[in-house]
Design an enzyme around this catalytic site. Structure first.
Site, PDB file in Angstrom:
ATOM      1  CD  GLU A 233      -2.550   4.885  -5.190  1.00  0.00           C
ATOM      2  OE1 GLU A 233      -2.972   4.974  -4.024  1.00  0.00           O
ATOM      3  OE2 GLU A 233      -1.367   4.596  -5.456  1.00  0.00           O
TER       4      GLU A 233
ATOM      5  N   PRO B 279     -12.116  -8.566 -14.612  1.00  0.00           N
ATOM      6  CG  PRO B 279     -14.095  -9.153 -15.699  1.00  0.00           C
ATOM      7  CD  PRO B 279     -12.614  -9.157 -15.861  1.00  0.00           C
ATOM      8  CE  LYS B 280     -12.545 -15.306 -10.571  1.00  0.00           C
ATOM      9  NZ  LYS B 280     -12.085 -16.703 -10.377  1.00  0.00           N
TER      10      LYS B 280
ATOM     11  CE  LYS C 270     -10.309   6.396 -17.158  1.00  0.00           C
ATOM     12  NZ  LYS C 270     -11.076   7.670 -17.270  1.00  0.00           N
TER      13      LYS C 270
ATOM     14  CG  PHE D 273      -1.754  -1.288   1.299  1.00  0.00           C
ATOM     15  CD1 PHE D 273      -2.726  -1.590   0.358  1.00  0.00           C
ATOM     16  CD2 PHE D 273      -1.484  -2.213   2.286  1.00  0.00           C
ATOM     17  CE1 PHE D 273      -3.416  -2.786   0.416  1.00  0.00           C
ATOM     18  CE2 PHE D 273      -2.174  -3.409   2.363  1.00  0.00           C
ATOM     19  CZ  PHE D 273      -3.141  -3.695   1.422  1.00  0.00           C
TER      20      PHE D 273
END
Lengths: 712, 476
Positions: free
Chosen positions: A679, A606-607, A675, A218
């Site tokens: 974040e 997508p998963k 994109k 992170f």
């Protein structure tokens, strides 16, 4: 093509290794002859070191050395001095971890203390301008505030937060002559190699850094921290491989944090809800020995149409360790103030909060004036409101179920689609498999999986035939795995390299009289399952043409560079909706459900994207309700430097969460149309929750986290 | 005495040549099984979870998930341990691993082996069935509390829950399922000495008491949930560690006519399942006490022996009017829990003395409640913990016991509040007056968990909540 790998919910390609314990993280490496290193850290915030007594530690069983002299190592803080609580001052080395820990615990550090200031609110803490974030003004915002008619002027605070990924920072360093190999937890293998080389004054080419797996970061493993350098230094000193793992407690001062912040956000608007002026004055804490600024000022300047804006950013240097970027850095902080204020404005002018935002949505970046490459902000707001059932929202304090007050809130989210130059190599093997590689990293989003999917489509191969490699500094150059920039950047490089090597084989075929594709127009050649074909010609496998040319494989290394962004501004957008319950008697806030709707361009998987988004919502729940690094400013110690007292959300804190991505592709920014997401998905979450708490209780909390005490 | 050894994933590994204060986690990792991870070294995150075969309640053996970071390696002498690597391989996945991989239950993957072990323990729980679907339970009866001690920072938990709720029942030929039908390994006496330090597991209670009498500085350990924190975080290295958790004398739960006697070395999970809701106040406490991984090891004896001022269990036991049974080589004595604590982490417990059991007098008060005020739903330390046990007959309070945790240097009985309720009608007026008294009980502090003002306010609110629940029938 119907069988594109991109866009399918492929399971994580390294999932099997992860569920069986076979994924090797930095601390899982045990070269023969290994010594365990444990840092001894300071227990005062500012002092001069007068001596370090190691005799007791050296006498313990299994102890190989206790290093107290970091001479010659370039560290960010001055030698011989203590600049913050938790600063490394010695390294204990022993055969087992328990022995090294025990040795470290009995090292006595003698110091002459100096007065320290660790709170940014201390009267002796003096704010200074940020060198990275310049003051900004357009129009005359202060005059707009005077003119009104609607003026809101409030202060917001966000507590310091620590990233607290599950993996502890770990470095295993092994020298072989002048060559250093480092298995490290890092979001940037090449950056870490460069920085360790510089700190130890050895050639960059002599350092190899390996990190195939990261147990979450992170942002905390972005820059190179002192422990990474010290592990390599210790290994050189003792001439044995050294493993240095920070303790959870040491993480709180060893690998940065989201700085504590103070914001004044004043906003003027007309009765129609149109914003006429914004004044944003922002301060964050920073280390005295090193300035860290973040982008907390950007959204109030950029997101909504306001002819008048004034924004200032000040740093408050104090005797603390250095901060660093943490998920949604700056943006989530600025959004908390901005989006809370919009919620207040909506109530003042009696306009629905979604409608209020729609009235102020900009079609271009309000700082640069350039249009967005793709502007789906309003679509996110509308779609989110519809899918969440926003119309059912009631006025504050109007909805009660038993002892629970129920409220809904929402907030906008936006983040720049950061992109950097990146390189990748794609290699087609004659056996019909392929490898794609880059010195990037995968801290959890699924970089390797997305690389495999993009490469499969670029190469015309099934994804099962493609292997992605990353996390090794000897691979083609990659930027830091941060800022949500990885997929747009590395993905574009992977795509470019894959297409290039595919084209190279196609060229070989069409120029080869032995090929069924001889003299075909390369532009008409398609590749499917590794078989090239063209209308009016036969077909053959990649392997066929490679073997005829005596090659086992062919590869291409390509560098992709983003445009200069002068004509258009690429942003990710989103809208977050939350429903909370608040126990009337106890003040306990529980999230009941949330939904985020996002414009992140093309979704490669997508998963994985869904999981990433849900994870961001949960990170935002933590920031909104739980997370706060508590300090005792009498000596600067962090009092909750553990997982029992620094609370992150647990399973039961997580209700029904939904994330949805709008269709579309931002092909103006990258060839693959993606994109960033990582974040974006935390930004707006704390504000949406604070707004929901207000809607439930009528209590406006402007200080994060929203703890029980604040709702009494 | 045989050579200490442990069976890990079907292979026997010697435990004889390791320093005494080596954790099971470091032992398995040093043995090359690096799937189990260290995330916090204090039992908060579950990344280190492994499975241990233990005597079961519904089957002869049960697979119990524990935090390997807290256990001395020597404590598993003679036992069977399974890590994530032992459950399955990439080419032969265990059903739990398959569910986690397919449902996307792993992102960065660091917490995954621990989640897999915690999930596998629940997968093999023989009394898991779909009739338990509902609050915190999946349609397959999976109890989400099984994962209450596992933290994940990436996935947002949902794919993990999806994986857990998708699990079926183990097939008949599953070796870990069939293993449940055979008895667990019997406790073995263990002695490991290295670098002048000794780990000792005696065979009997008299043996244990003799060691304690001869060497009173010996540190008795049961579930080791504090031992691990002491070693990993606080640098404690006791010269002699005495394991009492498998002593049969401390592992009984007996229901007599006038009391329930709970062995001091039973784990909280064992107590919870053996009582099976028969003490409602404790049934309310258990799911809120730390996490399942901790409850699988932690004991009431350890909890009271350690004397934490927050002590969720103490607040509940004080309300129940519990007594503590103590024993040393000279004899036994019984102390009311209300007189047991003498100061911050101090008690009447003498050197050489062990807690053998906790006695809860019968009959139980008809109205009981346990209120834990904490920020998180699982795995949190209380700001305030309150246990109530009231007898309200004919609308009048005939008996009132109230236990408090987190409001003073020790857990305490709220005697003044009890007096303000006793023999008065259970009305809003009585409660309002008693709330004032309750707010002033103890000496709550400001700290990072909550302010003193909030703690005091919550004490008062807690009584109001109880009153509302008993009169409105509402559950908030």
């Amino acid at each position: 093509m119907t069988d594109m790998a991109t866009g399918t919910p492929l399971s994580r390609v390294d999932g099997l290794l992860k569920v069986t314990g076979g994924a090797d993280y930095a601390a899982d490496h045990n070269p023969p002859g290994l010594l365990h290193a444990v840092l001894v850290t300071s227990t005062v915030s500012r002092a001069t070191i007068t001596g370090i007594d190691t005799a007791k530690a050296r006498a313990l069983p299994g102890v190989a050395d206790v290093i107290t002299d970091f001479g010659g190592v370039k560290l960010p803080f001055p030698a011989g001095e203590i600049s913050f609580f938790g600063q490394p001052v010695a390294i204990a080395l022993a055969g087992t971890l328990q022995q090294a820990q025990h040795a470290a615990s009995v090292v006595a550090v003698r110091v002459t203390e100096k007065p320290a200031v660790t709170s940014m609110d201390d009267r002796q803490a003096i704010a200074v301008p940020s060198e990275e974030v310049a003051d900004y003004a357009r129009g005359d915002a202060d005059a707009a505030l005077k003119a009104g008619p609607i003026v809101l002027d409030n202060s917001f605070t966000v507590a310091r937060e620590n990233h607290n990924p599950m993996e502890l920072p770990a470095t295993v360093a092994q020298w072989s002559g002048d060559e250093l190999t480092v298995w490290d937890k890092t979001q940037w293998v090449q950056g870490t190699g460069k920085h360790i080389a510089a700190a130890l004054d050895v050639p960059e080419s002599s350092v190899r850094v390996i990190c195939p797996f990261i147990g979450g970061a992170f942002g905390s493993a972005g820059r190179t921290w002192p422990h990474q350098v010290l592990a390599a230094y210790a290994a050189r000193r003792v001439k044995r491989p050294v493993k240095l793992v920070l303790t959870r407690k040491q993480m709180y001062s060893g690998v940065g944090y989201r700085p504590e912040s103070r914001q004044r956000l004043a906003l003027a608007a007309g009765a129609d809800g149109r914003i006429t002026g914004i004044v944003h004055e922002l301060k964050t804490e920073t280390a005295r020995y090193e300035a860290y600024s973040e982008d907390a000022a950007e959204l109030p300047k950029m997101l909504y149409t306001s002819p008048n804006v004034r924004s200032t950013y000040r740093l408050v240097p104090v005797d603390v360790s250095a901060g660093t970027f943490m998920r949604g850095p700056g943006f989530v902080t600025g959004a908390f103030a901005l989006e809370s204020t919009l919620d207040e404005l909506a109530e003042r002018v009696d306009i629905d909060p979604v409608e209020l935002r729609l009235r102020n949505v900009a079609d271009r970046n309000q700082i640069t004036g350039t249009p967005f490459t793709q502007e789906r902000f309003a679509d996110c707001l509308r779609r989110g409101a519809e899918a969440f059932g926003w119309a059912r929202r009631r006025p504050p304090k109007a909805r009660r179920e038993g002892n629970l007050l129920i409220g809904m809130g929402m907030a906008s989210a936006a983040h720049p689609n950061y992109m950097s130059a990146a390189s990748a190599v794609a290699r087609i093997n004659a056996d019909g498999t392929a490898v794609v590689a880059s010195a990037t990293a995968d801290m959890g989003p699924g970089t390797a999986t997305a690389m495999s999917q993009l490469a499969a489509d670029g190469l015309g191969l099934p994804v099962a035939k493609v292997r992605a490699m990353l996390g090794d500094s000897t691979l083609p150059t990659a930027p830091m795995h941060a800022g949500s920039a990885t997929l747009a950047s590395i993905g574009s490089a992977v795509h470019t390299a894959s297409v290039a090597v595919r084209d190279a084989v196609v060229r070989m075929a069409v120029l080869d009289p032995a090929s069924p594709l001889y003299q075909a127009d390369p532009a008409t050649v398609t590749v499917h399952n590794g078989v090239m074909s063209a209308p009016g010609h036969g077909s053959e496998r990649y392997g066929d043409v490679l073997r005829r040319h005596g090659k086992d494989s062919i590869d291409s290394t390509q560098t992709w560079k983003p445009g200069d962004g002068k004509k258009a501004s690429s942003y990710e957008f989103g809208a977050v909706f939350a429903e909370v319950s608040v126990d009337i008697r106890l003040g306990l806030v529980r999230i009941r459900r949330m939904r985020g709707v996002y414009d992140i361009g093309r979704v490669v998987n997508p998963k994985l994207a869904h999981s990433q988004a849900i994870g961001g919502l949960v990170g935002g729940i933590g920031m909104a309700l739980l997370e706060s690094t508590a300090r005792d400013h009498r000596d600067g110690r962090i009092v909750n430097a553990n997982m029992a007292d620094y609370l992150v959300p647990v399973h039961a804190d997580v209700p029904d969460l939904e994330a949805e991505f709008l269709d579309g592709a931002d092909t103006a920014s990258t060839p693959i149309g993606v994109k960033g997401a990582a974040e974006l998905v935390i930004i707006g979450v704390p504000a949406a929750i604070a707004n929901a708490v207000y809607n439930a209780t009528g209590v406006r909390v402007r200080d994060l986290p929203i703890t029980l005490d604040k709702l009494l | 005495m045989t050579i200490p050894q442990v069976n890990v994933n079907g292979r026997w590994l010697a435990l004889s040549d390791i320093p005494v204060h080596t954790t099971l986690l470091d032992f398995v990792r040093d043995s090359g099984l690096t799937g189990s991870k260290e995330g916090c070294a204090e039992g908060e995150c579950g990344a280190c979870a492994v499975l241990v075969a233990q005597p079961g309640i519904t089957t002869p053996t049960e697979w119990v998930a524990v935090n390997a970071c807290l256990l001395p390696a020597a404590s598993v002498d003679g036992q069977e341990v399974i890590t994530a690597e032992g459950l399955g391989r990439a080419d032969a996945l265990h059903p739990v691993q398959e569910a986690m991989a397919v449902r996307g239950g792993s992102q960065c993957g660091y917490c995954t082996p621990g989640f897999v072990c915690g999930m596998a323990a629940e997968y093999y729980r023989a009394d898991r069935d779909c009739t338990h679907a509902g609050q915190d339970h999946g349609p397959n009866g999976f109890d989400l509390h099984a994962l209450s001690g596992n933290l994940c920072r990436c996935t947002g938990y949902r794919p993990i829950r999806d994986a857990a709720y998708s699990l079926g029942t183990p097939p008949a030929e599953d070796p870990l399922a069939t293993r449940r039908d055979e008895p667990a390994a019997a406790p073995v006496a263990t002695e490991v000495t290295r670098d002048g330090r000794t780990y000792l597991r005696p065979r009997t209670l008299p043996d244990a008491l003799r060691v304690l009498a001869e060497q009173p500085e010996t540190a008795p350990v049961a579930g080791c949930t504090d031992w691990g924190v002491g070693v990993n975080i606080h640098g404690r290295r006791a010269d002699r560690v005495l394991a009492i958790d498998r002593l049969a004398e401390l592992r009984e739960l007996e229901v007599h006519a006038d009391a329930i006697e709970i062995g001091a070395a039973l784990s909280l999970t064992e107590i919870e399942r053996k009582l099976d809701g028969s003490v409602p106040l404790l049934a309310e406490l258990f799911p809120q006490f730390a996490s399942r991984l901790i409850r699988n090891r932690a004991t009431l004896g350890g909890n009271l022996g350690n004397g934490s001022p927050i002590g969720d269990a103490s607040a509940a036991l004080l309300a129940l009017g519990a007594e503590v049974l103590l024993m040393d080589s000279a004899g036994r004595r019984t102390v009311p829990l209300a007189d047991y604590f003498t100061g911050y982490r101090e008690s009447v417990l003498r050197p050489g003395e062990l807690i053998t059991s906790i006695r809860i007098p019968l009959p139980l008060a008809p109205v009981t409640a346990f209120h834990k005020i904490a920020k998180r739903r699982f795995d949190d330390i209380s700001s305030v913990a309150i246990g109530f046990a009231l007898d309200i007959t004919g609308g009048v309070v005939r008996r009132a016991h109230i236990g408090l945790g987190g409001v003073a240097a020790t857990p305490l009985r709220a005697y003044a509040t009890e007096a303000a309720l006793l023999d008065r009608p259970w009305t809003a007026d009585t409660v309002a007056a008693a709330q004032q008294v309750l707010r002033a009980e103890g000496t709550p502090m400001d700290d990072h968990r909550a302010s003193a003002r909030y703690r005091a306010a919550m004490l008062g609110q807690s009584l109001a909540k109880l009153h509302a629940e008993t009169t409105e029938g509402a559950v908030g």
